[in-house]
Write a protein that holds these residues in place. Structure first.
Motif, PDB file in Angstrom:
ATOM      1  N   ASP A   1       0.814  -1.197   0.000  1.00 23.91           N
ATOM      2  CA  ASP A   1       0.000   0.000   0.000  1.00 23.91           C
ATOM      3  C   ASP A   1       0.853   1.254   0.000  1.00 23.91           C
ATOM      4  O   ASP A   1       0.475   2.282  -0.505  1.00 23.91           O
ATOM      5  CB  ASP A   1      -0.896   0.015   1.243  1.00 23.91           C
ATOM      6  CG  ASP A   1      -2.174  -0.728   0.970  1.00 23.91           C
ATOM      7  OD1 ASP A   1      -2.333  -1.200  -0.178  1.00 23.91           O
ATOM      8  OD2 ASP A   1      -3.002  -0.841   1.885  1.00 23.91           O
ATOM      9  N   ASP A   2       1.950   1.111   0.560  1.00 22.82           N
ATOM     10  CA  ASP A   2       2.782   2.301   0.701  1.00 22.82           C
ATOM     11  C   ASP A   2       4.211   1.949   0.295  1.00 22.82           C
ATOM     12  O   ASP A   2       4.710   0.868   0.537  1.00 22.82           O
ATOM     13  CB  ASP A   2       2.753   2.746   2.164  1.00 22.82           C
ATOM     14  CG  ASP A   2       3.253   4.158   2.296  1.00 22.82           C
ATOM     15  OD1 ASP A   2       2.591   4.935   2.993  1.00 22.82           O
ATOM     16  OD2 ASP A   2       4.307   4.474   1.682  1.00 22.82           O
ATOM     17  N   GLU A   3       4.795   2.912  -0.323  1.00 27.37           N
ATOM     18  CA  GLU A   3       6.174   2.709  -0.742  1.00 27.37           C
ATOM     19  C   GLU A   3       7.077   2.361   0.445  1.00 27.37           C
ATOM     20  O   GLU A   3       8.050   1.636   0.328  1.00 27.37           O
ATOM     21  CB  GLU A   3       6.673   3.986  -1.424  1.00 27.37           C
ATOM     22  CG  GLU A   3       7.774   3.698  -2.404  1.00 27.37           C
ATOM     23  CD  GLU A   3       8.224   4.964  -3.102  1.00 27.37           C
ATOM     24  OE1 GLU A   3       9.300   4.947  -3.695  1.00 27.37           O
ATOM     25  OE2 GLU A   3       7.480   5.968  -3.050  1.00 27.37           O
ATOM     26  N   TYR A   4       6.689   2.925   1.548  1.00 26.44           N
ATOM     27  CA  TYR A   4       7.544   2.739   2.719  1.00 26.44           C
ATOM     28  C   TYR A   4       7.113   1.564   3.582  1.00 26.44           C
ATOM     29  O   TYR A   4       7.614   1.358   4.659  1.00 26.44           O
ATOM     30  CB  TYR A   4       7.576   4.029   3.550  1.00 26.44           C
ATOM     31  CG  TYR A   4       8.003   5.200   2.696  1.00 26.44           C
ATOM     32  CD1 TYR A   4       9.369   5.277   2.298  1.00 26.44           C
ATOM     33  CD2 TYR A   4       7.125   6.162   2.274  1.00 26.44           C
ATOM     34  CE1 TYR A   4       9.774   6.313   1.492  1.00 26.44           C
ATOM     35  CE2 TYR A   4       7.537   7.210   1.475  1.00 26.44           C
ATOM     36  CZ  TYR A   4       8.872   7.292   1.080  1.00 26.44           C
ATOM     37  OH  TYR A   4       9.298   8.310   0.297  1.00 26.44           O
TER      38      TYR A   4
ATOM     39  N   LEU B   1      -3.975  -7.698 -13.538  1.00 28.97           N
ATOM     40  CA  LEU B   1      -4.521  -6.496 -12.919  1.00 28.97           C
ATOM     41  C   LEU B   1      -3.645  -6.177 -11.728  1.00 28.97           C
ATOM     42  O   LEU B   1      -3.241  -7.058 -10.983  1.00 28.97           O
ATOM     43  CB  LEU B   1      -5.947  -6.725 -12.438  1.00 28.97           C
ATOM     44  CG  LEU B   1      -7.013  -7.032 -13.471  1.00 28.97           C
ATOM     45  CD1 LEU B   1      -8.365  -7.167 -12.780  1.00 28.97           C
ATOM     46  CD2 LEU B   1      -7.068  -5.960 -14.536  1.00 28.97           C
ATOM     47  N   CYS B   2      -3.382  -4.912 -11.565  1.00 31.02           N
ATOM     48  CA  CYS B   2      -2.486  -4.500 -10.511  1.00 31.02           C
ATOM     49  C   CYS B   2      -3.244  -3.673  -9.482  1.00 31.02           C
ATOM     50  O   CYS B   2      -3.839  -2.644  -9.846  1.00 31.02           O
ATOM     51  CB  CYS B   2      -1.380  -3.668 -11.151  1.00 31.02           C
ATOM     52  SG  CYS B   2       0.200  -3.898 -10.392  1.00 31.02           S
TER      53      CYS B   2
ATOM     54  N   TYR C   1      -3.577  -2.366  -5.092  1.00 30.56           N
ATOM     55  CA  TYR C   1      -2.958  -2.269  -3.774  1.00 30.56           C
ATOM     56  C   TYR C   1      -3.543  -3.331  -2.878  1.00 30.56           C
ATOM     57  O   TYR C   1      -4.655  -3.838  -3.140  1.00 30.56           O
ATOM     58  CB  TYR C   1      -3.201  -0.883  -3.166  1.00 30.56           C
ATOM     59  CG  TYR C   1      -2.440   0.206  -3.868  1.00 30.56           C
ATOM     60  CD1 TYR C   1      -1.032   0.268  -3.736  1.00 30.56           C
ATOM     61  CD2 TYR C   1      -3.074   1.155  -4.645  1.00 30.56           C
ATOM     62  CE1 TYR C   1      -0.327   1.263  -4.382  1.00 30.56           C
ATOM     63  CE2 TYR C   1      -2.370   2.154  -5.276  1.00 30.56           C
ATOM     64  CZ  TYR C   1      -0.983   2.200  -5.152  1.00 30.56           C
ATOM     65  OH  TYR C   1      -0.282   3.173  -5.782  1.00 30.56           O
TER      66      TYR C   1
ATOM     67  N   SER D   1      -4.826  -3.140  -0.001  1.00 30.60           N
ATOM     68  CA  SER D   1      -6.115  -2.802   0.615  1.00 30.60           C
ATOM     69  C   SER D   1      -7.291  -2.969  -0.343  1.00 30.60           C
ATOM     70  O   SER D   1      -8.441  -2.961   0.050  1.00 30.60           O
ATOM     71  CB  SER D   1      -6.080  -1.362   1.131  1.00 30.60           C
ATOM     72  OG  SER D   1      -5.886  -0.498   0.025  1.00 30.60           O
ATOM     73  N   GLU D   2      -6.960  -3.111  -1.627  1.00 27.72           N
ATOM     74  CA  GLU D   2      -8.022  -3.214  -2.613  1.00 27.72           C
ATOM     75  C   GLU D   2      -8.279  -4.652  -3.046  1.00 27.72           C
ATOM     76  O   GLU D   2      -9.252  -4.937  -3.736  1.00 27.72           O
ATOM     77  CB  GLU D   2      -7.660  -2.381  -3.866  1.00 27.72           C
ATOM     78  CG  GLU D   2      -7.487  -0.905  -3.553  1.00 27.72           C
ATOM     79  CD  GLU D   2      -6.780  -0.151  -4.687  1.00 27.72           C
ATOM     80  OE1 GLU D   2      -6.902   1.083  -4.739  1.00 27.72           O
ATOM     81  OE2 GLU D   2      -6.099  -0.796  -5.504  1.00 27.72           O
TER      82      GLU D   2
ATOM     83  N   ALA E   1     -19.148  -1.080   6.644  1.00 25.58           N
ATOM     84  CA  ALA E   1     -19.203   0.145   5.857  1.00 25.58           C
ATOM     85  C   ALA E   1     -17.883   0.412   5.151  1.00 25.58           C
ATOM     86  O   ALA E   1     -17.858   0.745   3.963  1.00 25.58           O
ATOM     87  CB  ALA E   1     -19.551   1.322   6.767  1.00 25.58           C
TER      88      ALA E   1
ATOM     89  N   LEU F   1     -17.350   0.513   1.185  1.00 22.63           N
ATOM     90  CA  LEU F   1     -16.856   1.721   0.522  1.00 22.63           C
ATOM     91  C   LEU F   1     -15.718   1.381  -0.432  1.00 22.63           C
ATOM     92  O   LEU F   1     -15.658   1.886  -1.564  1.00 22.63           O
ATOM     93  CB  LEU F   1     -16.378   2.723   1.573  1.00 22.63           C
ATOM     94  CG  LEU F   1     -17.449   3.702   2.074  1.00 22.63           C
ATOM     95  CD1 LEU F   1     -16.869   4.570   3.176  1.00 22.63           C
ATOM     96  CD2 LEU F   1     -17.944   4.573   0.920  1.00 22.63           C
TER      97      LEU F   1
ATOM     98  N   ILE G   1     -15.589   1.912  -4.506  1.00 22.80           N
ATOM     99  CA  ILE G   1     -14.541   2.630  -5.235  1.00 22.80           C
ATOM    100  C   ILE G   1     -13.920   1.741  -6.318  1.00 22.80           C
ATOM    101  O   ILE G   1     -13.706   2.170  -7.463  1.00 22.80           O
ATOM    102  CB  ILE G   1     -13.453   3.135  -4.244  1.00 22.80           C
ATOM    103  CG1 ILE G   1     -14.054   4.296  -3.439  1.00 22.80           C
ATOM    104  CG2 ILE G   1     -12.202   3.569  -4.986  1.00 22.80           C
ATOM    105  CD1 ILE G   1     -13.206   4.709  -2.280  1.00 22.80           C
TER     106      ILE G   1
ATOM    107  N   ASP H   1     -16.181   1.212  -9.156  1.00 25.30           N
ATOM    108  CA  ASP H   1     -16.171   2.404 -10.001  1.00 25.30           C
ATOM    109  C   ASP H   1     -14.975   2.370 -10.927  1.00 25.30           C
ATOM    110  O   ASP H   1     -15.072   2.628 -12.113  1.00 25.30           O
ATOM    111  CB  ASP H   1     -16.148   3.643  -9.103  1.00 25.30           C
ATOM    112  CG  ASP H   1     -15.922   4.917  -9.899  1.00 25.30           C
ATOM    113  OD1 ASP H   1     -16.760   5.201 -10.785  1.00 25.30           O
ATOM    114  OD2 ASP H   1     -14.921   5.614  -9.651  1.00 25.30           O
ATOM    115  N   ARG H   2     -13.842   1.984 -10.393  1.00 26.35           N
ATOM    116  CA  ARG H   2     -12.626   1.959 -11.201  1.00 26.35           C
ATOM    117  C   ARG H   2     -12.770   0.952 -12.340  1.00 26.35           C
ATOM    118  O   ARG H   2     -12.395   1.236 -13.475  1.00 26.35           O
ATOM    119  CB  ARG H   2     -11.436   1.604 -10.313  1.00 26.35           C
ATOM    120  CG  ARG H   2     -10.183   1.329 -11.124  1.00 26.35           C
ATOM    121  CD  ARG H   2      -8.977   1.173 -10.222  1.00 26.35           C
ATOM    122  NE  ARG H   2      -7.894   0.490 -10.938  1.00 26.35           N
ATOM    123  CZ  ARG H   2      -6.774   0.098 -10.357  1.00 26.35           C
ATOM    124  NH1 ARG H   2      -6.597   0.284  -9.045  1.00 26.35           N
ATOM    125  NH2 ARG H   2      -5.840  -0.501 -11.055  1.00 26.35           N
TER     126      ARG H   2
END
Lengths: 130, 734
Positions: A10-13, A74-75, A77, A79-80, A101, A105, A109, A112-113
């Motif tokens: 999720d994060d680079e770090y 498909l690429c 994150y 969390s997705e 919830a 959510l 999202i 939608d993508r």
């Protein structure tokens, strides 16, 4: 067909979680996936996906690399990841496993993508009922 | 999200959008996309990853770099289109169009791919920022950079118009290429198609056809010209279907119609030796059909045909009804009218689509010229008479109806229907009394037709005549069954009892009947008056016939069928060899005109002269002597001696009939005036005249002067009075 689901940190770090990373040896990734956590293989029917989403329709037909490949990538994150799996399930079953919830959510999202409009509607209705 | 209501158990946290930490993220992502667009234009799209490009575009939009993405797209597209413009401008001659077509095709394909990878932007950023969609943007840029390029715009138009001109002058052109390029213009929007092509195309076509039609009209006859015009129209329609926008069809056909037809309409129909009149005369159905189909496309086209047709019909019709040669034989005269009508009726149904305009033209023309000849009513009645006497023998019932229907058409054109009635009554009376009618069905059918046309009043008397005939038959049977009927060896009598009023009035010209006949007649009178009290019988000898048995020299026996007058004359020769005209006149007391006629037919007709005359001449003079023709012979046993009765009326008779008609009209006009005044009470002179004319026009055309006289007569008899102050007003006196 099949989809390789490449999950990035999720994060680079974020900590590099090497043990979670699964990369098939025959997988050629054009992009530089710096933070690949894992690769999941999901079997799908491209026609069913295309019928439910303009994104998938174009993905399988617009004349670029994916149109001729047996497997597409498909690429997303980390969390997705669950949300995407849930959406794919929705396409097949018409139901979502996500209930909370925040989960819904994320589903909304991601739907939608990937332009799974029916799922967006379904998801919105679930959210309203909460 | 924050506005969402919280429920007990669930907790909703505001969604945290992941913010890309790399400050150069948007730049990197755009580079990937820009590179991809270049690759797409370079035909290397198959190596690109849709997912990656879509993801990049998605993230750019998601992270508020939509404007950067859109701006980048515009400049990249512009860059490529400028390059394309250069290559199109460089294309030489015939390759120019092909290059446009090829590049358009490529651009279109590229645009579709670009649209796909930027799908997310199209869906979210574009509507919210009020921009045009990717595909439309691509078209607009193509329009502005390529089509409206100063070096391309004029050249493209000229090339297209030149190719169309070549095709019109019979060259073969690449229609597929034309279709694609023109389709491109349509795809760029209807305004581009119209402004950049269609407008100039229509102008050029207008010029082309103005020139061509001028050339054609100088060199072709009418039929050929119309053929060419029709071909041109079809070609243009075909052209539109092959490579123009369908909306152009009605515009281009309008141009051709205007230039080739409307502008030359008058000249075409009046063309000497080949115009409309020649077509009509020669029954050129094909040409007529063509002229109709072409002219009905332009305003007042059909009226210009109808006008020429009316004036032609009136002219020829007038010539026909006033030609003394044609008037010699009434039957032929009417047949000519019928043929004329059939001919044009055929033209109207075959070539003019049964158009009302032309039916009206035909009817009004016939109405015009038939009434130019005051004898038309008489002749039409004579024609019917001829048909019902002999003309319909051996003709099927359907054909009889057909002929009668056609004659009724002519009848409808008559203004003086009462004159026709008068003659019809006379002719019918002759037919009935001489037993000459061929078919009672046909007679009845005609009466029905007249009735539907003119009402019960018109035919009631005619029907009365038929009733009389029927009653007479019964009366005769009754007579011979009664004690009066026993006449022994005497002549057999057949009497028609005619009701006064129903039949045409004949002046009672009594003549001296031979005593044998007189005796039977008296018996009949006694019988009839015995069964019908209070009636009066008078003998109409002028209308009867008789069958005589005569023996000539060498014992030749013949049965002679003669008129009552002729019988009276012949019976005189039973007792004397020779008789002078004077002697015959004294003995029979037949009026001189009838007697002369009757003697002429007995003595002057070759092959039928049972009498001989001294001196031998055609005319009967007062001092001529007549004697029995002993050498008379005929191969038939029965010999019919006709009366030299002029079928058509002679001039004095005509005058007489006319006078009778005028006399009969008076009460009708008066009745109409009274009817009108009774309902209106007060009316001025002009209005009365109009209304009376209107009421009576189904029977005759009333003359205003006559109406005026009738009004005066009514005033005299105190049905009406003049208004005290306004002398033009009349008042009805109850």
């Amino acid at each position: 067909g099949e989809i390789f689901l490449v999950t990035e940190g999720d994060d680079e770090y974020d900590k590099f979680k090497g043990e979670d990373m699964i990369i098939k040896p025959d997988l050629h990734l054009d992009m530089e996936y710096k933070h690949v956590l894992r690769v999941e293989k999901v079997y799908i029917n491209s026609a069913i996906l295309a019928a439910n989403s303009p994104f998938f329709y174009k993905l399988f037909s617009n004349g670029m690399k994916e149109s001729v490949q047996q497997h597409v990538t498909l690429c997303v994150y980390e969390s997705e990841e669950d949300a995407l799996i849930d959406i794919l399930r929705y396409i097949y079953t018409g139901k979502l496993t996500s209930t909370s919830a925040s989960e819904l959510l994320t589903v909304l999202i991601i739907a939608d993508r990937f332009e799974v409009f029916s799922c967006m509607g379904y998801c919105s209705r679930l959210l309203c009922k909460l | 999200m924050s506005g969402m209501q919280k429920k007990k158990t669930s907790k909703i946290e505001p969604f945290k959008q992941r913010v890309e930490n790399d400050p150069n993220y948007s730049e990197k992502a755009w580079k990937v996309l820009e590179h991809a667009i270049h690759e797409i234009y370079n035909h290397n799209a198959s190596g690109l990853s849709f997912e990656e490009l879509y993801r990049n575009a998605y993230h750019m939009v998601l992270h508020k770099f939509g404007e950067k993405l859109y701006g980048g797209l515009v400049s990249t597209l512009t860059f490529h289109l400028l390059k394309i413009a250069k290559s199109i401008e460089a294309a030489q001659g015939p390759f120019f169009l092909e290059e446009i077509n090829r590049k358009w095709d490529e651009h279109n394909k590229a645009l579709q791919m670009i649209r796909d990878i930027l799908m997310y932007m199209d869906r979210t950023y574009v509507p919210s920022a009020g921009k045009t969609t990717v595909y439309e943007l691509g078209l607009n840029l193509w329009r502005d950079i390529i089509i409206h390029s100063s070096k391309i715009q004029i050249r493209l138009l000229d090339t297209l118009l030149d190719l169309i001109h070549r095709e019109r002058t019979c060259e073969v052109i690449n229609r597929g290429l034309m279709r694609n390029v023109i389709k491109m213009l349509s795809d760029l929007g209807s305004s581009v198609y119209q402004e950049d092509f269609e407008k100039q195309f229509l102008n050029a076509s207008s010029n082309f056809y103005a020139g061509e039609s001028q050339e054609f009209i100088e060199s072709c006859d009418c039929g050929e010209y119309l053929k060419r015009a029709e071909r041109r129209l079809n070609e243009e329609v075909e052209r539109v279907s092959h490579y123009l926008n369908p909306s152009t069809e009605k515009r281009i056909t309008k141009v051709v119609e205007k230039e080739m037809i409307e502008n030359h309409m008058q000249r075409l129909v009046h063309m000497e030796n080949s115009g409309l009149v020649i077509m009509l005369i020669n029954d050129k159905f094909e040409d007529l059909r063509r002229i109709y189909n072409l002219f009905c496309r332009v305003p007042s086209g059909l009226t210009s045909i109808a006008d020429v047709m009316i004036s032609y019909l009136r002219q020829t019709g007038k010539k026909l009804v006033t030609d003394p040669d044609k008037l010699k034989d009434p039957v032929e005269f009417v047949q000519l009218l019928l043929d004329e009508r059939d001919k044009h009726d055929e033209i109207i149904t075959q070539a003019f689509n049964n158009d009302k305009t032309f039916q009206n033209a035909l009817n009004s023309s016939f109405e015009y010229f038939i009434n130019l000849n005051s004898r038309s009513p008489e002749f039409i009645s004579l024609f019917i008479d001829d048909k019902l006497r002999k003309g319909l023998k051996g003709v099927s019932e359907e054909d009889v109806e057909n002929v009668l229907d056609k004659v009724m058409m002519l009848f409808r054109y008559l203004q003086e229907k009462d004159v026709f009635e008068k003659y019809y009554k006379q002719h019918l009376a002759k037919r009935l009394l001489s037993g000459k009618t061929v078919s009672e069905d046909a007679e009845r059918s005609l009466i029905v037709k007249l009735k539907t046309e003119c009402g019960y009043q018109f035919t009631s008397k005619l029907e009365g005549m038929f009733t009389d005939m029927k009653t007479s038959e019964d009366t005769m049977q009754g007579f011979y069954a009664s004690q009066f009927g026993d006449v022994g060896d005497g002549p057999v009598l057949s009497v028609h009892v005619l009701t006064t009023g129903s039949w045409p009035t004949q002046p009672t010209t009594a003549c001296n009947l031979p005593t044998e006949i007189l005796c039977v007649c008296e018996k009949f009178r006694a019988y009839y008056l015995g069964t019908h009290t209070g009636r009066r019988l008078s003998w109409q000898t002028s209308m009867g016939t008789a069958d005589l048995k005569a023996t000539f020299g060498n014992g030749h026996k013949h049965e002679l069928n003669v008129s009552t007058y002729q019988m009276c004359v012949l019976m005189l020769f039973n007792t004397s060899e020779r008789l002078t005209y004077r002697e015959i006149e004294q003995a029979t007391e037949i009026t001189p005109a009838d007697l002369k006629r009757c003697l002429q037919s007995l003595a002057c007709v070759r092959g039928k002269n049972v009498l001989r005359k001294d001196p031998m001449s055609r005319d009967i003079a007062e001092y001529d002597t007549f004697y029995f023709n002993d050498r008379f012979s005929s191969k038939f046993f029965k010999v019919k001696i006709g009366t030299v009765a002029a079928q058509r009326e002679s001039e004095p008779e005509k005058q007489e009939t006319r006078q009778k008609v005028e006399e009969d009209r008076k009460p009708q006009i008066e009745a109409a005036i009274v009817r009108i005044m009774k309902s209106r009470r007060v009316l001025d002179h002009n209005n009365i005249v109009t209304e009376v004319t209107k009421q009576l026009q189904s029977r005759f055309l009333s003359n205003p002067a006559v109406i005026k006289k009738r009004i005066e007569s009514l005033i005299e008899r105190e049905f009406l009075e003049r208004d005290k102050t306004d002398r033009k007003l009349y008042r009805y006196l109850a």
